[in-house]
Design an enzyme around this catalytic site. Structure first.
Site, PDB file in Angstrom:
ATOM      1  N   PRO A   2       0.977  -1.159  -0.195  1.00 23.22           N
ATOM      2  CA  PRO A   2       0.099  -0.096  -0.063  1.00 23.22           C
ATOM      3  C   PRO A   2       0.843   1.191   0.106  1.00 23.22           C
ATOM      4  CG  PRO A   2      -0.397  -1.232   2.028  1.00 23.22           C
ATOM      5  CD  PRO A   2       0.912  -1.872   1.220  1.00 23.22           C
ATOM      6  N   GLU A   3       0.610   1.843  -0.922  1.00 20.81           N
ATOM      7  CA  GLU A   3       1.121   3.134  -1.120  1.00 20.81           C
ATOM      8  C   GLU A   3      -0.028   4.117  -1.141  1.00 20.81           C
ATOM      9  OE1 GLU A   3       4.203   3.344  -4.263  1.00 20.81           O
ATOM     10  OE2 GLU A   3       4.585   1.303  -4.124  1.00 20.81           O
TER      11      GLU A   3
END
Length: 277
Positions: A2-3
DNA sequence: CATTACCTGCAA
DNA sequence: TTGCAGGTAATG
């Protein structure tokens, strides 16, 4: 996962489902190191009966605003996901935290690698989390001028600089590579050596990569799911990430994979030439 | 700046 | 069996 784009979708989709609900109890916590603050017994006690007022994102943290000035900050790190389930759902062995809601539904924090973290923060703790991170790249505060100033002040190889969340929030390994390809800048370039034109390209290249990620529901390499359990599709739109040997979408040259700051790094050697800094 | 640590699963 | 993976903090 997750960015920024993945965390943004995770926060929104969680908010759609649980804002207005009360957290009745934590019904599972089988990996106590997940809770960073406060002490686990306090965490379990304080979270009980809190109403979820809002869901948002700061850097790669999902921030649930609760009542009485508390916030629940959740970080998915590499392999975490937060999903909402019905009363009958049974968590599997990788679901380390379960929140029971007042309508019987449950929030599962699933994390194969156990790097994910939870913090229950008061106003001061939330302010500290905020100030530990840099500018949000999709806000108006992120201007080419600000980027230029950062690149000059913290002169370093451009890719590690983009990954430093204390300067710019939310960019991780995928979107750093995609942004540099967009901007046609080699990841090893010294940041202070970029021309004004290159800085402008990088500024829009960062935004374009993140916006494209958002548009496609984030990237799912393996674990990422939004709050409804749905994977993203941005991995089908990568220009360079994970495409070593495949043709550059711009010029057809095979994409190269190198290592920069211990991270796999993908680039087009023709579009992103090494400059003599 | 580079290296190591934190965890687990999976592909090579 | 080895190396690698979306992140970050801690240590030389």
């Amino acid at each position: 996962m997750p960015e920024l784009p993945e965390v943004e979708h995770a926060a929104r989709s969680l908010g759609e489902q649980i804002v207005g609900r009360t957290i009745v109890a934590v019904t599972r916590l089988d990996w106590e190191r997940m809770v960073e603050t406060p002490a686990v017994d306090q965490f379990l006690d304080l979270i009980q009966g809190r109403v979820v007022r809002a869901a948002g994102r700061r850097a790669k943290w999902i921030v649930l605003t609760l009542d009485d000035g508390w916030s629940l900050a959740l970080h998915l790190r590499m392999s975490g996901s937060l999903t909402v389930h019905g009363p009958a759902a049974e968590p599997d062995a990788y679901t380390h935290l379960v929140l029971l809601l007042d309508d019987g539904r449950q929030v599962f924090f699933h994390d194969t690698r156990k790097f994910g973290r939870a913090r229950l923060l008061d106003a001061a703790g939330l302010a500290a989390l905020d100030s530990a991170h840099g500018v949000e790249p999709l806000t108006d505060a992120f201007t080419p001028e600000l980027l230029a100033a950062l690149l000059r002040r913290y002169n370093a190889r451009i890719k590690p600089l983009l990954l430093n969340g204390r300067l710019i929030a939310g960019i991780g390994n995928i979107y750093a590579d995609e942004a540099l390809w967009n901007a046609q800048i080699h990841p090893l370039r010294q940041s202070a050596s970029l021309s004004d034109e290159e800085v402008a390209r990088l500024h829009s290249g960062i935004r374009l990569a993140l916006l494209q990620g958002l548009e496609h529901g984030g990237s799912t390499l393996r674990d990422y799911r939004n709050g409804y359990g749905v994977a993203g599709s941005n991995q089908n739109h990568f220009k360079v990430y994970g495409r070593a040997g495949a043709p550059c979408p711009r010029c057809g040259t095979p994409i190269e994979k190198i290592v920069v700051a211990q991270r796999g790094t993908h680039l087009c050697p023709y579009c992103q030439p090494i400059a003599v800094d």
